[in-house]
Design a protein around this motif. Structure first.
Motif, PDB file in Angstrom:
ATOM      1  N   ARG A  49      -9.892  11.692   8.007  1.00 50.49           N
ATOM      2  CA  ARG A  49     -10.223  10.324   8.375  1.00 50.49           C
ATOM      3  C   ARG A  49     -11.570   9.947   7.787  1.00 50.49           C
ATOM      4  NH1 ARG A  49     -11.270   8.137  14.518  1.00 50.49           N
ATOM      5  NH2 ARG A  49     -11.194   5.916  14.017  1.00 50.49           N
ATOM      6  N   LEU A  50     -11.622   8.789   7.163  1.00 48.83           N
ATOM      7  CA  LEU A  50     -12.858   8.199   6.677  1.00 48.83           C
ATOM      8  C   LEU A  50     -12.960   6.838   7.343  1.00 48.83           C
ATOM      9  CD1 LEU A  50     -15.255   8.339   4.621  1.00 48.83           C
ATOM     10  CD2 LEU A  50     -13.749   7.207   2.991  1.00 48.83           C
ATOM     11  N   SER A  51     -14.128   6.511   7.819  1.00 51.99           N
ATOM     12  CA  SER A  51     -14.322   5.240   8.508  1.00 51.99           C
ATOM     13  C   SER A  51     -13.792   4.083   7.658  1.00 51.99           C
ATOM     14  CB  SER A  51     -15.812   5.039   8.785  1.00 51.99           C
ATOM     15  OG  SER A  51     -16.043   3.752   9.296  1.00 51.99           O
ATOM     16  N   GLY A  52     -12.903   3.298   8.254  1.00 49.71           N
ATOM     17  CA  GLY A  52     -12.354   2.134   7.576  1.00 49.71           C
ATOM     18  C   GLY A  52     -11.086   2.397   6.788  1.00 49.71           C
ATOM     19  N   ASP A  53     -10.559   3.615   6.870  1.00 56.47           N
ATOM     20  CA  ASP A  53      -9.342   3.962   6.133  1.00 56.47           C
ATOM     21  C   ASP A  53      -8.145   3.142   6.575  1.00 56.47           C
ATOM     22  OD1 ASP A  53      -9.655   5.792   4.066  1.00 56.47           O
ATOM     23  OD2 ASP A  53      -9.509   7.557   5.370  1.00 56.47           O
ATOM     24  N   VAL A  54      -7.137   3.152   5.725  1.00 58.57           N
ATOM     25  CA  VAL A  54      -5.820   2.600   6.023  1.00 58.57           C
ATOM     26  C   VAL A  54      -4.860   3.778   5.904  1.00 58.57           C
ATOM     27  CG1 VAL A  54      -4.055   0.934   5.340  1.00 58.57           C
ATOM     28  CG2 VAL A  54      -6.476   0.370   5.056  1.00 58.57           C
ATOM     29  N   TYR A  55      -3.932   3.891   6.844  1.00 63.58           N
ATOM     30  CA  TYR A  55      -3.027   5.044   6.904  1.00 63.58           C
ATOM     31  C   TYR A  55      -1.591   4.617   6.663  1.00 63.58           C
ATOM     32  CZ  TYR A  55      -7.204   6.787   9.036  1.00 63.58           C
ATOM     33  OH  TYR A  55      -8.515   7.109   9.258  1.00 63.58           O
ATOM     34  N   THR A  60       7.442   6.471   4.789  1.00 59.56           N
ATOM     35  CA  THR A  60       7.608   5.018   4.877  1.00 59.56           C
ATOM     36  C   THR A  60       6.516   4.352   4.049  1.00 59.56           C
ATOM     37  OG1 THR A  60       6.090   4.540   6.706  1.00 59.56           O
ATOM     38  CG2 THR A  60       8.289   5.330   7.299  1.00 59.56           C
ATOM     39  N   HIS A  61       6.531   3.045   4.040  1.00 62.33           N
ATOM     40  CA  HIS A  61       5.430   2.270   3.463  1.00 62.33           C
ATOM     41  C   HIS A  61       4.698   1.516   4.556  1.00 62.33           C
ATOM     42  CE1 HIS A  61       6.336   3.161  -0.690  1.00 62.33           C
ATOM     43  NE2 HIS A  61       7.604   2.991  -0.409  1.00 62.33           N
ATOM     44  N   SER A  62       4.907   1.931   5.812  1.00 64.65           N
ATOM     45  CA  SER A  62       4.251   1.287   6.948  1.00 64.65           C
ATOM     46  C   SER A  62       2.782   1.680   6.991  1.00 64.65           C
ATOM     47  CB  SER A  62       4.928   1.705   8.253  1.00 64.65           C
ATOM     48  OG  SER A  62       6.253   1.260   8.280  1.00 64.65           O
ATOM     49  N   LEU A  63       1.933   0.682   7.116  1.00 63.10           N
ATOM     50  CA  LEU A  63       0.482   0.881   7.107  1.00 63.10           C
ATOM     51  C   LEU A  63      -0.132   0.489   8.439  1.00 63.10           C
ATOM     52  CD1 LEU A  63      -0.294  -0.795   3.666  1.00 63.10           C
ATOM     53  CD2 LEU A  63      -0.070   1.646   4.123  1.00 63.10           C
ATOM     54  N   TYR A  64      -1.233   1.144   8.756  1.00 60.61           N
ATOM     55  CA  TYR A  64      -2.061   0.661   9.857  1.00 60.61           C
ATOM     56  C   TYR A  64      -3.511   1.006   9.576  1.00 60.61           C
ATOM     57  CZ  TYR A  64      -2.104   5.269  12.204  1.00 60.61           C
ATOM     58  OH  TYR A  64      -2.267   6.590  12.525  1.00 60.61           O
ATOM     59  N   LYS A  65      -4.376   0.181  10.123  1.00 61.51           N
ATOM     60  CA  LYS A  65      -5.807   0.278   9.853  1.00 61.51           C
ATOM     61  C   LYS A  65      -6.499   1.240  10.803  1.00 61.51           C
ATOM     62  CE  LYS A  65      -5.972  -4.549   8.462  1.00 61.51           C
ATOM     63  NZ  LYS A  65      -6.632  -5.831   8.705  1.00 61.51           N
ATOM     64  N   ASP A  66      -7.670   1.656  10.370  1.00 55.36           N
ATOM     65  CA  ASP A  66      -8.472   2.601  11.144  1.00 55.36           C
ATOM     66  C   ASP A  66      -8.815   2.060  12.534  1.00 55.36           C
ATOM     67  OD1 ASP A  66      -9.835   5.176  11.114  1.00 55.36           O
ATOM     68  OD2 ASP A  66     -11.704   4.033  11.143  1.00 55.36           O
ATOM     69  N   ASP A  67      -8.940   0.750  12.663  1.00 60.61           N
ATOM     70  CA  ASP A  67      -9.278   0.200  13.987  1.00 60.61           C
ATOM     71  C   ASP A  67      -8.107   0.298  14.975  1.00 60.61           C
ATOM     72  OD1 ASP A  67      -7.622  -1.843  13.063  1.00 60.61           O
ATOM     73  OD2 ASP A  67      -9.143  -3.405  13.211  1.00 60.61           O
ATOM     74  N   GLN A  68      -6.939   0.719  14.479  1.00 66.43           N
ATOM     75  CA  GLN A  68      -5.777   0.953  15.346  1.00 66.43           C
ATOM     76  C   GLN A  68      -5.622   2.445  15.680  1.00 66.43           C
ATOM     77  OE1 GLN A  68      -3.307  -1.032  12.346  1.00 66.43           O
ATOM     78  NE2 GLN A  68      -2.517  -2.324  13.979  1.00 66.43           N
ATOM     79  N   TRP A  69      -6.592   3.253  15.226  1.00 73.30           N
ATOM     80  CA  TRP A  69      -6.578   4.702  15.431  1.00 73.30           C
ATOM     81  C   TRP A  69      -6.479   5.009  16.923  1.00 73.30           C
ATOM     82  CZ3 TRP A  69      -6.423   8.529  11.802  1.00 73.30           C
ATOM     83  CH2 TRP A  69      -6.745   9.826  12.191  1.00 73.30           C
ATOM     84  N   GLN A  70      -5.617   5.960  17.268  1.00 72.97           N
ATOM     85  CA  GLN A  70      -5.431   6.335  18.661  1.00 72.97           C
ATOM     86  C   GLN A  70      -5.748   7.815  18.840  1.00 72.97           C
ATOM     87  OE1 GLN A  70      -1.507   5.174  19.872  1.00 72.97           O
ATOM     88  NE2 GLN A  70      -1.778   3.079  19.154  1.00 72.97           N
ATOM     89  N   GLY A  71      -5.871   8.235  20.073  1.00 67.81           N
ATOM     90  CA  GLY A  71      -6.262   9.601  20.407  1.00 67.81           C
ATOM     91  C   GLY A  71      -5.457  10.682  19.726  1.00 67.81           C
ATOM     92  N   GLY A  72      -4.149  10.541  19.621  1.00 69.82           N
ATOM     93  CA  GLY A  72      -3.317  11.588  19.029  1.00 69.82           C
ATOM     94  C   GLY A  72      -3.222  11.538  17.524  1.00 69.82           C
ATOM     95  N   ASP A  73      -3.867  10.538  16.903  1.00 69.85           N
ATOM     96  CA  ASP A  73      -3.720  10.372  15.462  1.00 69.85           C
ATOM     97  C   ASP A  73      -4.369  11.493  14.656  1.00 69.85           C
ATOM     98  OD1 ASP A  73      -2.137   8.168  15.676  1.00 69.85           O
ATOM     99  OD2 ASP A  73      -3.743   6.723  15.354  1.00 69.85           O
ATOM    100  N   GLU A  74      -5.421  12.100  15.181  1.00 67.37           N
ATOM    101  CA  GLU A  74      -6.051  13.219  14.461  1.00 67.37           C
ATOM    102  C   GLU A  74      -5.037  14.349  14.265  1.00 67.37           C
ATOM    103  OE1 GLU A  74      -8.719  14.750  12.131  1.00 67.37           O
ATOM    104  OE2 GLU A  74      -9.291  12.991  13.303  1.00 67.37           O
ATOM    105  N   GLN A  75      -4.273  14.649  15.312  1.00 67.95           N
ATOM    106  CA  GLN A  75      -3.247  15.698  15.197  1.00 67.95           C
ATOM    107  C   GLN A  75      -2.117  15.252  14.274  1.00 67.95           C
ATOM    108  OE1 GLN A  75      -3.644  18.852  16.425  1.00 67.95           O
ATOM    109  NE2 GLN A  75      -1.893  19.245  15.094  1.00 67.95           N
ATOM    110  N   ARG A  76      -1.762  13.977  14.321  1.00 68.29           N
ATOM    111  CA  ARG A  76      -0.719  13.456  13.423  1.00 68.29           C
ATOM    112  C   ARG A  76      -1.159  13.566  11.966  1.00 68.29           C
ATOM    113  NH1 ARG A  76       0.724   7.688  14.855  1.00 68.29           N
ATOM    114  NH2 ARG A  76       2.534   8.090  13.560  1.00 68.29           N
ATOM    115  N   LEU A  77      -2.449  13.402  11.718  1.00 70.68           N
ATOM    116  CA  LEU A  77      -2.991  13.559  10.378  1.00 70.68           C
ATOM    117  C   LEU A  77      -2.874  15.018   9.932  1.00 70.68           C
ATOM    118  CD1 LEU A  77      -4.491  11.904   8.168  1.00 70.68           C
ATOM    119  CD2 LEU A  77      -6.617  12.587   9.263  1.00 70.68           C
TER     120      LEU A  77
END
Length: 169
Positions: A49-55, A60-77
């Motif tokens: 994770r880098l501040s301001g990233d898009v994931y 898929t081609h589904s995107l979401y922004k870093d400001d939508q980051w949730q608690g479990g996303d680190e493990q998903r990464l």
């Protein structure tokens, strides 16, 4: 193809063939994306994770922004379910912000004419995952030679995967 793109952007080359023009534009976009990825590799954060990233959600081609980051996303990464993305430059504003946008801006400054050329060609800003997971990997040995096969999503290059697998001395 990159040299042809530069000539196209400067007006020194006219290309009537749409397919060939598309190849030149893709080469320019890929060059800039690869510069961004190389920078992230050098910084050691291409898979973090880098501040301001898009994931991008894997597969898929589904995107979401870093400001939508949730608690479990680190493990998903870590589990390769989501991936940081890099820019495919074109028209429109980047979805990235903060550190990620600052890095994109530095890359864009390296080839301002290329950025303008992509925008004028009508390409829209897009994203591509910084990492790809080859599927259906196999390796067999035939007459002392390794025969490696795998599947990649469209837009990915087998040569890049092979480069990471093979070490030259």
């Amino acid at each position: 193809n990159l040299n042809a793109a530069e000539l196209l952007f400067s007006g020194q080359k006219k290309v009537k063939n749409r397919h060939l023009r598309g190849i030149y534009l893709s080469a320019a976009r890929s060059y800039l994306f690869n510069r961004y990825l190389s920078e992230r590799l050098a910084l050691g954060n291409w898979d973090r994770r880098l501040s301001g990233d898009v994931y991008m959600l894997d597969g898929t081609h589904s995107l979401y922004k870093d400001d939508q980051w949730q608690g479990g996303d680190e493990q998903r990464l870590v589990d390769l379910q989501i991936h940081p993305t890099g820019p495919l430059f074109g028209r429109g504003a980047s979805l990235a912000v903060d550190e990620s946008l600052a890095l994109e801006s530095r890359i864009a400054e390296l080839w301002g004419d290329g950025i303008v050329g992509l925008e004028e060609a009508g390409l829209k800003q897009d994203r591509r995952a910084l990492r790809v997971i080859p599927q259906n990997i196999s390796c067999i040995f035939v007459d002392g030679n390794a025969v490696i096969s795998f599947d990649l999503p469209a837009g990915c290059f087998a040569t890049s995967v092979l480069r990471e697998l093979v070490h030259y001395s």
